[in-house]
Design a protein around this motif. Structure first.
Motif, short mmCIF file in Angstrom:
data_model
loop_
_atom_site.label_atom_id
_atom_site.label_comp_id
_atom_site.label_asym_id
_atom_site.label_seq_id
_atom_site.Cartn_x
_atom_site.Cartn_y
_atom_site.Cartn_z
N ASN A 55 -4.95 11.68 -4.17
CA ASN A 55 -5.59 10.43 -4.58
C ASN A 55 -5.25 9.25 -3.65
O ASN A 55 -6.02 8.30 -3.51
N ASP A 56 -4.07 9.35 -2.99
CA ASP A 56 -3.67 8.29 -2.05
C ASP A 56 -4.71 8.12 -0.95
O ASP A 56 -4.97 7.01 -0.48
N VAL A 57 -5.31 9.26 -0.54
CA VAL A 57 -6.31 9.20 0.53
C VAL A 57 -7.60 8.56 0.00
O VAL A 57 -8.29 7.83 0.72
N MET B 14 0.86 -1.18 0.00
CA MET B 14 0.00 0.00 0.00
C MET B 14 0.91 1.23 0.00
O MET B 14 2.09 1.15 0.34
N ASP B 15 0.34 2.38 -0.36
CA ASP B 15 1.13 3.62 -0.38
C ASP B 15 1.75 3.86 0.99
O ASP B 15 1.13 3.58 2.02
N ALA B 16 2.95 4.41 0.97
CA ALA B 16 3.68 4.83 2.18
C ALA B 16 4.13 3.66 3.06
O ALA B 16 4.55 3.85 4.19
N ASN C 145 9.45 -2.20 -8.57
CA ASN C 145 8.72 -1.37 -7.64
C ASN C 145 7.28 -1.35 -8.17
O ASN C 145 6.98 -0.63 -9.09
N ARG C 146 6.43 -2.21 -7.63
CA ARG C 146 5.14 -2.63 -8.22
C ARG C 146 5.46 -3.54 -9.41
O ARG C 146 6.59 -3.56 -9.89
N SER C 147 4.45 -4.24 -9.91
CA SER C 147 4.76 -5.31 -10.85
C SER C 147 3.49 -5.80 -11.55
O SER C 147 2.45 -5.12 -11.48
MG MG Z 1 1.66 6.51 -5.08
#
Ligand code: MG
Ligand code: ATP
Length: 303
Positions: A220-222, A75-77, A131-133
């Motif tokens: 958008n992350d929120v 997930m982000d962060a 980094n993601r895939s």
């Molecule tokens: Mg992001």
């Protein structure tokens, strides 16, 4: 602490998702730190691993037999970027490439979902970090099935066509793809950096409060955070169906960054250690040629 080299999970087996395990993320403690009390306690292992990883990479590069593919999903962060940066500090950039996968471009969308992944695979002797895939295809796309409509898949005419079977087939396609890589010498490690929803909120607020961190934050992350439970379900299903002997998943507690980095570093180093890599041995003919070259150098008249 058990540091045997024949077992690449040298300090904690519980991080590995054994093939066939039905993953329930509620049961995974995101601030778990295993045998370590604090950052200082884990620092020694991290530094030793970073040093050893650099040696192993040199042999990997010289022997040109294996490729190494390391996948990060989170997930982000959760700390993908920081983990990659810390763990790979000792690695020679010539033998390592990081690829970040974002929303697919129109050209990427006009091919099957593994096309862009294939193009980024590491060649023999190299380490490729994703980094993601391709897992985004069963994570963000599962949470937003409308993204599938842009892929022009013959069997998907509307959202009603996106059935459980569709995802099962995607997992199968991914497993087959990874098996193919494995059989041809690619060593695959997959890391899910498991951050808690509360810790994510804390890190978002830091990103908003600190001007130097603002760039890392997108409103958008929120919005995506509101879909947390759906994401967790998607992760559970994806990891359950795609943790295999040939491409295992590790669920890494991510609330304590120091632990996450130490754990990832040790798994990567331990996995490379388990390959028994060796510098290439020259044939007696090649050795003779080298010796002749030495003699020639030594016998040069004016140098
Ligand atoms: Mg992001
Ligand atoms: P990160 O969040 O990984 O640190 P970033 O914030 O710099 O990276 P983003 O603009 O967030 O970059 O890009 C990644 C976004 O692209 C994510 O929201 C991810 O879910 C999305 N994405 C990646 N692959 C796909 C895909 N195949 N289909 C749809 N969306 C995708």
């Amino acid at each position: 602490m058990n540091k045997s080299t024949d077992n690449f999970l040298r300090f904690d087996e519980s991080l590995l998702v054994k093939p066939g395990t039905k993953v329930n993320l509620d049961k995974y403690n995101t601030s778990y730190t295993s045998v370590f009390k604090d950052k200082d306690d884990a620092e020694d292992m991290l530094q030793k691993d970073i040093k050893r990883l650099s040696e192993l990479q040199d042999i990997l590069y010289a022997s040109e037999k294996y490729s190494v593919l390391i996948i990060f999903q989170a997930m982000d962060a959760a700390g993908k970027d920081g983990t990659i940066k810390h763990v790979m500090t000792g690695v020679n950039p010539q033998g390592c490439e990081v690829t970040s996968f974002k929303q697919p471009t129109p050209e990427e969308l006009s091919h099957d979902f593994l096309w862009r992944i294939n193009k980024a695979l590491p060649s023999k002797g190299k380490i490729g970090i994703f980094n993601r895939s391709h897992y985004e295809e069963v994570l963000v796309v599962r949470v937003h099935p409308e993204y599938l409509l842009a892929q022009n898949i013959p069997s998907i005419k509307s959202l009603d066509d996106v059935t459980e079977d569709f995802w099962k087939i995607r997992f199968e396609v991914i497993n087959n793809f990874e098996k193919r890589l494995y059989e041809n010498g690619t060593v695959i490690m997959k890391f899910f950096l498991n951050v808690s929803k509360a810790e994510q909120k804390k890190r978002f607020l830091e990103r908003i409060a600190e001007p130097e961190k603002n760039w890392k934050f997108s409103p958008n992350d929120v919005k995506e955070r509101q879909l947390w439970d759906k994401y967790m379900k998607a992760y559970e299903d994806a990891i359950t169906h795609t943790s295999t002997e040939y491409a295992p998943w590790y669920i890494i507690p991510a609330d304590k960054k120091w632990f996450m980095r130490a754990a990832v570093g040790d798994i990567i180093t331990g996995t490379l250690e388990s390959l028994g890599l060796q510098y290439p041995k020259l044939s007696s003919e090649a050795i003779q040629k080298i010796n002749e070259a030495r003699d020639q150098l030594l016998n040069e008249a004016h140098a």
